[in-house]
Design a protein around this motif. Structure first.
Motif, PDB file in Angstrom:
ATOM      1  N   SER A  73     -49.137   3.016 -41.545  1.00  0.00           N
ATOM      2  CA  SER A  73     -50.187   2.009 -41.342  1.00  0.00           C
ATOM      3  C   SER A  73     -51.459   2.593 -40.765  1.00  0.00           C
ATOM      4  O   SER A  73     -52.262   1.883 -40.205  1.00  0.00           O
ATOM      5  CB  SER A  73     -49.731   0.863 -40.439  1.00  0.00           C
ATOM      6  OG  SER A  73     -50.707  -0.155 -40.488  1.00  0.00           O
ATOM      7  N   ALA A 133     -65.694   0.362 -38.529  1.00  0.00           N
ATOM      8  CA  ALA A 133     -64.240   0.498 -38.407  1.00  0.00           C
ATOM      9  C   ALA A 133     -63.589  -0.642 -39.165  1.00  0.00           C
ATOM     10  O   ALA A 133     -64.264  -1.613 -39.530  1.00  0.00           O
ATOM     11  CB  ALA A 133     -63.819   0.438 -36.941  1.00  0.00           C
ATOM     12  N   GLY A 134     -62.274  -0.521 -39.368  1.00  0.00           N
ATOM     13  CA  GLY A 134     -61.558  -1.597 -40.026  1.00  0.00           C
ATOM     14  C   GLY A 134     -61.695  -2.890 -39.230  1.00  0.00           C
ATOM     15  O   GLY A 134     -61.991  -3.946 -39.786  1.00  0.00           O
ATOM     16  N   ALA A 135     -61.480  -2.801 -37.926  1.00  0.00           N
ATOM     17  CA  ALA A 135     -61.526  -3.998 -37.100  1.00  0.00           C
ATOM     18  C   ALA A 135     -62.911  -4.653 -37.172  1.00  0.00           C
ATOM     19  O   ALA A 135     -63.030  -5.873 -37.217  1.00  0.00           O
ATOM     20  CB  ALA A 135     -61.174  -3.655 -35.659  1.00  0.00           C
ATOM     21  N   ASN A 169     -56.080  -8.372 -36.627  1.00  0.00           N
ATOM     22  CA  ASN A 169     -56.335  -9.589 -37.415  1.00  0.00           C
ATOM     23  C   ASN A 169     -56.490 -10.826 -36.527  1.00  0.00           C
ATOM     24  O   ASN A 169     -57.523 -11.491 -36.581  1.00  0.00           O
ATOM     25  CB  ASN A 169     -55.246  -9.816 -38.474  1.00  0.00           C
ATOM     26  CG  ASN A 169     -55.287  -8.822 -39.627  1.00  0.00           C
ATOM     27  OD1 ASN A 169     -54.613  -8.989 -40.625  1.00  0.00           O
ATOM     28  ND2 ASN A 169     -56.077  -7.761 -39.522  1.00  0.00           N
ATOM     29  N   THR A 210     -52.499  -8.831 -45.348  1.00  0.00           N
ATOM     30  CA  THR A 210     -52.528  -7.390 -45.545  1.00  0.00           C
ATOM     31  C   THR A 210     -51.681  -7.090 -46.776  1.00  0.00           C
ATOM     32  O   THR A 210     -50.538  -7.530 -46.847  1.00  0.00           O
ATOM     33  CB  THR A 210     -51.958  -6.677 -44.307  1.00  0.00           C
ATOM     34  OG1 THR A 210     -52.647  -7.152 -43.159  1.00  0.00           O
ATOM     35  CG2 THR A 210     -52.119  -5.179 -44.408  1.00  0.00           C
ATOM     36  N   THR A 214     -47.730  -4.479 -43.699  1.00  0.00           N
ATOM     37  CA  THR A 214     -47.385  -3.370 -42.798  1.00  0.00           C
ATOM     38  C   THR A 214     -45.909  -2.993 -42.904  1.00  0.00           C
ATOM     39  O   THR A 214     -45.477  -2.030 -42.276  1.00  0.00           O
ATOM     40  CB  THR A 214     -47.721  -3.707 -41.332  1.00  0.00           C
ATOM     41  OG1 THR A 214     -46.887  -4.793 -40.936  1.00  0.00           O
ATOM     42  CG2 THR A 214     -49.173  -4.086 -41.157  1.00  0.00           C
ATOM     43  N   ALA A 241     -56.964  -2.212 -45.248  1.00  0.00           N
ATOM     44  CA  ALA A 241     -57.074  -0.965 -44.481  1.00  0.00           C
ATOM     45  C   ALA A 241     -56.375   0.191 -45.183  1.00  0.00           C
ATOM     46  O   ALA A 241     -56.870   1.307 -45.207  1.00  0.00           O
ATOM     47  CB  ALA A 241     -56.501  -1.160 -43.082  1.00  0.00           C
ATOM     48  N   ASN A 242     -55.208  -0.107 -45.756  1.00  0.00           N
ATOM     49  CA  ASN A 242     -54.436   0.949 -46.407  1.00  0.00           C
ATOM     50  C   ASN A 242     -54.307   0.606 -47.888  1.00  0.00           C
ATOM     51  O   ASN A 242     -53.306   0.070 -48.325  1.00  0.00           O
ATOM     52  CB  ASN A 242     -53.056   1.066 -45.757  1.00  0.00           C
ATOM     53  CG  ASN A 242     -53.171   1.277 -44.252  1.00  0.00           C
ATOM     54  OD1 ASN A 242     -53.449   2.368 -43.788  1.00  0.00           O
ATOM     55  ND2 ASN A 242     -52.975   0.211 -43.494  1.00  0.00           N
ATOM     56  N   GLN A 261     -61.687  -6.142 -46.477  1.00  0.00           N
ATOM     57  CA  GLN A 261     -62.282  -5.021 -45.735  1.00  0.00           C
ATOM     58  C   GLN A 261     -61.468  -3.784 -46.068  1.00  0.00           C
ATOM     59  O   GLN A 261     -60.261  -3.839 -46.268  1.00  0.00           O
ATOM     60  CB  GLN A 261     -62.311  -5.309 -44.228  1.00  0.00           C
ATOM     61  CG  GLN A 261     -61.599  -4.325 -43.323  1.00  0.00           C
ATOM     62  CD  GLN A 261     -60.134  -4.720 -43.120  1.00  0.00           C
ATOM     63  OE1 GLN A 261     -59.764  -5.872 -43.325  1.00  0.00           O
ATOM     64  NE2 GLN A 261     -59.309  -3.776 -42.719  1.00  0.00           N
ATOM     65  N   LYS A 266     -59.293   5.743 -43.829  1.00  0.00           N
ATOM     66  CA  LYS A 266     -57.874   5.844 -44.174  1.00  0.00           C
ATOM     67  C   LYS A 266     -57.722   6.109 -45.670  1.00  0.00           C
ATOM     68  O   LYS A 266     -57.234   7.150 -46.075  1.00  0.00           O
ATOM     69  CB  LYS A 266     -57.133   4.559 -43.797  1.00  0.00           C
ATOM     70  CG  LYS A 266     -57.023   4.351 -42.293  1.00  0.00           C
ATOM     71  CD  LYS A 266     -56.249   3.086 -41.967  1.00  0.00           C
ATOM     72  CE  LYS A 266     -56.244   2.830 -40.465  1.00  0.00           C
ATOM     73  NZ  LYS A 266     -55.656   1.526 -40.131  1.00  0.00           N
TER      74      LYS A 266
HETATM   75  C1  PLP Z   1     -55.879   0.596 -39.085  1.00  0.00           C
HETATM   76  C2  PLP Z   1     -55.740  -0.813 -39.451  1.00  0.00           C
HETATM   77  C3  PLP Z   1     -56.682  -1.770 -39.023  1.00  0.00           C
HETATM   78  C4  PLP Z   1     -57.807  -1.453 -38.052  1.00  0.00           C
HETATM   79  O1  PLP Z   1     -58.670  -0.448 -38.492  1.00  0.00           O
HETATM   80  P1  PLP Z   1     -59.554   0.388 -37.432  1.00  0.00           P
HETATM   81  O2  PLP Z   1     -60.440   1.237 -38.271  1.00  0.00           O
HETATM   82  O3  PLP Z   1     -58.593   1.148 -36.596  1.00  0.00           O
HETATM   83  O4  PLP Z   1     -60.326  -0.607 -36.625  1.00  0.00           O
HETATM   84  C5  PLP Z   1     -56.522  -3.064 -39.449  1.00  0.00           C
HETATM   85  N1  PLP Z   1     -55.492  -3.426 -40.236  1.00  0.00           N
HETATM   86  C6  PLP Z   1     -54.565  -2.539 -40.665  1.00  0.00           C
HETATM   87  C7  PLP Z   1     -53.450  -2.995 -41.563  1.00  0.00           C
HETATM   88  C8  PLP Z   1     -54.654  -1.202 -40.284  1.00  0.00           C
HETATM   89  O5  PLP Z   1     -53.728  -0.317 -40.686  1.00  0.00           O
END
Ligand code: PLP
Length: 481
Positions: A73, A133-135, A169, A210, A214, A241-242, A261, A266
């Motif tokens: 993740s 960033a992802g967040a 989230n 997601t 995860t 994210a992934n 997003q 990653k």
């Molecule tokens: C890493 C991740 C995030 C957050 O991303 P950041 O760049 O660390 O802020 C959100 N959701 C999932 C599923 C992630 O793996």
């Protein structure tokens, strides 16, 4: 190992600074007495001691250039060295963010093209590259959702989030003022459809899903999930994210997602960790594009420029234009691989994860026994039950075998979770060596559990008190309390 301060000897130096060739004047009187630093107390060491100190420190660290890094993740992609070359080109590194567009055409073009490539890959109408960033991408996406309903004159106060979701989230939903409602997973590790149907009322802005989730599973019922959310006027948000499990195989925009997003750091390489650097672009369907952050890069004939001319925008979410160096690496990576290469990347990620899943499943319990995507999740429950060896012990023992441990205790719905994501570029030999270490540890847990519980025993430090380090960090200078 001594701190560099402890190696310090007055008068030693690693550099020669030329003597001043302008008149020197005392600072007293020019600067407030209390602001004048008298005793700087910096370490004084020779060049040799300096180089040896930091080389020694670097050898006690672990990184992708040293070994396998199966963190789940958090996709630690293969990061081609050419990415670094590209990101270091002086035209990218030595540009001032306020330089006029006439000086920055190449940079703007890169951002423009990256945006188009992402639109094509993910089936979205438009993207912003601004979030860092992802967040922050999630936050931006949820701000867009909020504005969308405001403009429609609808009051929606809740947002739905599956229990397998990343902690960011619910945090993003809450920061935007939404009440977050948890949707349980079903017996297969997907969204519980009945629970979703019940929770999805007209007070709900949407579902943050997601995918793959995860647990490493692609949402089988995605069509049904999208229908339920859309039938009630909600938006389907994708935490992408992934996304390295489906590049070129499926597109979130085509299967019902309204916005997404990404984590460039990653999915599209860029080594990250300890907080950065990151980039979390947000993609949206056509009618949401007017809400994207400004400034945006636009093209007038063959020239590029920034535009702020979007009256419905949510505004700016980041100073300047985002983390440009991460964009350069993602752009390089995309160009390097091309469409077919990206597809193969995803195929290999999925193959590698399933290979590990198959090899380890006789020795560790699987959280859910089904085909996985880019990561597989085990549970250490069997080892706890039979030998009182916990997942943390297994992770620490892996260090003795020379491997970085996988992600542990996440996702939280799996007891004693061990979440393994093998990078797609790892060879079969590396995957086998990792599996053999995991199998050896399972055997040790049976025959000599104390050894596993006492791990690591070959590392520079043994087990740290992580809680103490977080709660009472000692950041004082040597000699101080
Ligand atoms: C890493 C991740 C995030 C957050 O991303 P950041 O760049 O660390 O802020 C959100 N959701 C999932 C599923 C992630 O793996």
């Amino acid at each position: 190992m001594d701190l560099i301060f402890e190696k310090s000897r007055t008068g030693r130096t690693a550099s020669d600074i030329p003597s001043v060739d302008v008149p020197s004047i005392p600072l007293e009187g020019l600067i407030d007495e209390e602001l004048l630093r008298k005793d700087v107390d910096l370490p004084e060491v020779s060049e040799l001691d300096l180089v040896r100190h930091f080389t020694e420190l670097s050898r006690r660290n672990f990184g992708v250039d040293l070994g396998f890094y199966p963190l789940g993740s958090c996709t630690m992609k293969y990061n081609p060295k050419i990415n670094e070359e590209a990101a270091r080109l002086p035209g990218f590194t030595e540009l001032h963010p306020y330089a006029p567009a006439s000086f920055t055409q190449g940079n703007l073009e890169l951002m423009y093209e990256l945006r188009l490539m992402l639109c094509e890959l993910f089936g979205m109408a438009d993207f912003t590259l601004q979030p860092a960033a992802g967040a922050q991408g999630e936050l931006t996406g949820i701000m867009i959702c909020k504005k969308y309903f405001e403009k429609k004159g609808e009051k929606r106060t809740r947002i739905l989030i599956p229990d397998a979701a990343h902690g960011t989230n619910p945090a993003s939903g809450a920061l935007c003022g939404f009440e977050t409602v948890t949707i349980p997973s079903n017996g297969e590790g997907g969204v519980d459809i009945a629970a979703l149907r019940e929770a999805m009322t007209e007070a709900v802005a949407g579902l943050m899903l997601t995918n793959p989730n995860t647990l490493g599973f692609f949402e089988k019922n995605i069509g049904e999930v999208a229908r339920i959310v859309h039938d009630r006027g909600g938006l389907l948000y994708c935490d992408g994210a992934n996304a390295n499990a489906f590049l070129g195989r499926t597109r979130p925009g085509d299967i019902g997602f309204d916005l997404i997003q990404l984590n460039l750091h990653k999915t599209f390489s860029t080594p990250h960790g300890c907080g950065g650097p990151g980039s979390g672009p947000v993609g949206v369907r056509e009618d949401l594009a007017r809400f994207l952050p400004v400034p945006r890069v636009i093209r007038d004939q063959d020239r590029y420029r920034f535009s702020e001319d979007y009256p419905d925008t949510i505004g700016r979410v980041k100073a300047f234009y985002g983390n440009f160096n991460v964009m350069v690496k993602a752009y390089t990576y995309l160009k390097l691989l091309g469409g077919e290469g990206l597809k193969r990347t995803s195929d290999m990620a999925v193959l590698n994860a399933n290979y590990i899943k198959a090899r380890l499943s006789p020795y560790y319990d699987l959280a859910y026994d089904r085909m996985c995507m880019h990561e597989c999740v085990f549970s250490g429950s069997r080892q706890v039950r039979s030998h009182e060896v916990h997942t943390l012990d297994i992770a620490k023992r892996l260090l003795d075998y020379g491997f970085h441990p996988p992600t542990i205790y996440f996702p939280m719905i799996v007891p004693e979770a061990i979440m393994i994501e093998p990078t797609e570029t790892e060879s079969k030999e590396t995957l086998d060596a990792f599996c053999e270490a995991m199998i050896a540890i399972a055997r040790e847990a049976e025959e000599n559990p104390a050894q596993v519980r006492g791990a690591p025993c070959t590392t520079p430090v043994r087990r740290l008190d992580e809680v103490l380090a977080a709660r009472k960090p000692n950041v004082s200078w040597p000699g101080e309390k």
